[in-house]
Design a protein around this motif. Sequence first.
Motif, PDB file in Angstrom:
ATOM      1  N   THR A 134       0.909  -1.224   0.063  1.00  0.00           N
ATOM      2  CA  THR A 134      -0.174  -0.030   0.068  1.00  0.00           C
ATOM      3  C   THR A 134       0.768   1.001  -0.110  1.00  0.00           C
ATOM      4  O   THR A 134       0.378   2.326   0.188  1.00  0.00           O
ATOM      5  N   LEU A 135       2.184   1.232  -0.236  1.00  0.00           N
ATOM      6  CA  LEU A 135       2.964   2.203  -0.527  1.00  0.00           C
ATOM      7  C   LEU A 135       3.154   2.983   0.555  1.00  0.00           C
ATOM      8  O   LEU A 135       3.805   4.093   0.827  1.00  0.00           O
ATOM      9  N   ASN A 136       3.018   2.195   1.943  1.00  0.00           N
ATOM     10  CA  ASN A 136       3.235   3.268   3.168  1.00  0.00           C
ATOM     11  C   ASN A 136       3.929   2.270   4.055  1.00  0.00           C
ATOM     12  O   ASN A 136       3.726   2.621   5.181  1.00  0.00           O
ATOM     13  N   ASN A 157      -2.487  -2.792   6.526  1.00  0.00           N
ATOM     14  CA  ASN A 157      -2.762  -1.242   6.385  1.00  0.00           C
ATOM     15  C   ASN A 157      -4.115  -1.056   7.447  1.00  0.00           C
ATOM     16  O   ASN A 157      -4.844  -1.718   7.702  1.00  0.00           O
TER      17      ASN A 157
END
Length: 228
Positions: free
Chosen positions: A47-49, A211
């Motif tokens: 989720t790019l985090n 997430n």
Amino acid sequence: MFTTISAVVLAGVFAASSAAYGALAQKRASTAFENPASGGGSMFVDTLNGLGEPLNVIISGLSSPEVLNEDGLINYAKAIGFSTECFGIHLGDPFPANLGDGHGPVNQTVELRQDFGSSGVGTCLESLIGGNHFRVYFQNGPSANTGAAFLAVSKEKSVSDHHDIVTDGYDIGRDALVSAAVGTHDFGGKTYVTAAENITGLMAVGSQGVNHGIAVDGIVTLLTVTVQ
């Protein structure tokens, strides 16, 4: 004599072709999916985090081949209550997943949303008020070409809540999709029969690395879809 010889030759060609086709079909249907971890991948979307969302439903590679491509899967999705995004507009970044098939991280093929009974405009309502949705990834790389479709399913909040995931939304989203899918459904001239099987051991139970800090129960549901 010509007729007899021709018949023998044609019979031999037909037998060889049938054998070749049978071998091909057997190879194509050799496995439902490969565990992404076996090829250095993960059962979580990036989720790019620094966190991930679970790939909690798999459409088996043993399913009818016409389901295991983007157009075919979209038609199947419409049969079970999902459709493409409102006017084809996608807000937010696409998320990559590594299915351990030799392709490395690959962005989602398509994202599909609950259509509330209207495959034409129903996803516009989902975008506004929230609902179920899923991202699609195909396991078709050189080291694990199963054709299986891995789905990251979750139930999300309304646009006013920034489409955050509802409490327990990964497990809820999975269960709702599976409930909608199992059995016989029709769309676009196709009839689909879906059977489900729950699998454990592919992902850890809990919220670590997930997430939004939402815990998952570790269950992945395998769907086998047959086109009649």
